[in-house]
Design an enzyme around this catalytic site. Structure first.
Site, PDB file in Angstrom:
ATOM      1  N   LYS A  34      -0.700   1.795 -16.192  1.00 38.58           N
ATOM      2  CA  LYS A  34      -1.196   3.012 -16.633  1.00 38.58           C
ATOM      3  C   LYS A  34      -1.536   3.740 -15.019  1.00 38.58           C
ATOM      4  CE  LYS A  34      -6.520   2.216 -17.164  1.00 38.58           C
ATOM      5  NZ  LYS A  34      -7.286   2.478 -18.131  1.00 38.58           N
ATOM      6  N   ARG A 129     -18.058   1.597 -25.066  1.00 42.78           N
ATOM      7  CA  ARG A 129     -15.903   2.220 -25.289  1.00 42.78           C
ATOM      8  C   ARG A 129     -15.957   2.192 -26.601  1.00 42.78           C
ATOM      9  NH1 ARG A 129     -11.537   2.950 -21.035  1.00 42.78           N
ATOM     10  NH2 ARG A 129     -10.764   0.638 -22.114  1.00 42.78           N
TER      11      ARG A 129
END
Length: 356
Positions: A34, A129
């Protein structure tokens, strides 16, 4: 134009060291891409390292990876949005999941595409998360393990991604126990326990990772050689795979203290003069990079005598002191980068990308 450079041999050195460490422990791993923001030039360098499993959080980037090499196993590393289910099944061989409704949609879409889509169930271990609470895992698993077009290939968890919760031997044992519980309860094998990312690597070196943790998702250590527990660079690894080169577009001797009436600058900050300030001068340089490209707190001049003073949208101002090295307009200055600095620079369309 300013450019961010990837050094091929430095990247390979880090890859070879990671491969040696993980293979010794019989741990499979995928490279998280990413950071590369889908840049094909950089993706090709990573693909050429030879790892056939790449992870990303953007579908467009996975699509580019498949275009470069369709044999690579692509992994979508966040819970999919419902609107992207079709593309996820098309371009991601595996996805990380936490929502029953989404998995059911993935199953239907995989049936339409005549595929079996693999998933890793993410479990909450404290960082808050993504992840299913452990108390809900058995019920969750019971609703999906027999879906015809979904294959549950692993359990996983994240650490230090949001609230800074660090991994520990106890937390990894807990993750392993969830695997044992589900396999015993449902009489179905779960091949992988994906123990996390770069932040867990120090535990491997300390021999405190349970043997059942057999998969990792590695990004930052590959690109920066970073030990996220100590803040240091791992031995035998490089922290300078990426480098920013920016050209001096102005260099003059100027006062060190602003003068005139003060108001807020475009960032909402206002200079407050001090009565103790001494009026003096230094050489100031401006480089052709600004806040549109990077937060200056994530870049560090190679020349330690250079100090970053501030930035506007498209320029960064530097203090060169007495300019001992006799820099001049047109010279390139080099900067080391933190992860977030490299991320924003690679994502900026105003910054060239090169490989050396």
């Amino acid at each position: 134009m300013a450019h961010i450079k990837l050094y091929r041999e430095r990247l390979k050195k880090n890859y070879d060291e990671l491969k040696k460490i993980l293979e010794r422990e019989k741990i499979e791993w995928g490279i998280v891409t990413k950071l590369l923001c889908g840049n094909e030039k950089f993706l090709e360098e990573v693909i050429n390292l030879g790892n056939l499993e790449l992870h990303d959080s953007r579908i467009t980037n996975l699509k580019r990876i498949k275009k470069i090499n369709n044999e690579i196993q692509t992994v979508y590393i966040k819970p999919p949005a419902k609107r992207y289910v079709k593309s996820i099944v098309e371009f991601a061989d595996v996805s990380l999941n936490t929502e029953l409704e989404t998995i059911l949609l993935l199953n239907e879409e995989a049936r339409r595409q005549s595929k079996v889509h693999k998933i890793i169930i993410m479990i909450e271990l404290g960082d808050l998360r993504e992840g299913i609470l452990g108390s809900e895992l058995e019920n969750f698993y019971s609703k999906i393990f027999e879906l015809k077009n979904i294959e549950i290939v692993g359990l996983g968890s994240n650490f230090n991604c949001l609230n800074g919760v660090m991994p520990s031997q106890d937390k990894l044992i807990q993750l392993s126990l969830y695997k044992s519980l589900l396999e015993a309860r449902f009489n179905k094998s779960i091949p992988f326990v994906s123990g996390g990312s770069t932040v867990v690597l120090p535990l491997i070196r300390k021999k405190t990772v349970p043997k059942s943790i057999n998969h990792f998702r590695i990004g930052e250590a590959l690109y920066f050689g970073k030990d996220l527990m100590s803040g240091n660079t791992f031995s035998n690894m490089r922290d300078d795979v990426f480098e920013l080169n920016a050209q001096i577009i102005e260099l003059m001797k100027k006062p060190m203290t602003p003068f005139g009436e003060f108001g807020e600058n475009p960032s909402g900050d206002m200079y407050e003069p001090s009565e103790d300030e001494v009026v003096s001068e230094s050489y100031r340089a401006i480089i052709d990079v600004g806040l549109l490209d990077v937060n200056p707190s994530f870049i560090f001049p190679h020349d330690e005598a250079i100090k970053i003073i501030g930035a506007s949208s498209d320029m960064i101002v530097l203090d060169l002191g007495n300019n001992k090295k006799k820099y001049s307009v047109g010279d390139d200055l080099k900067f080391n980068l933190k992860y977030m600095g490299a991320l924003s620079l690679i994502n900026s369309k105003y910054i060239d990308k090169t490989v050396s």
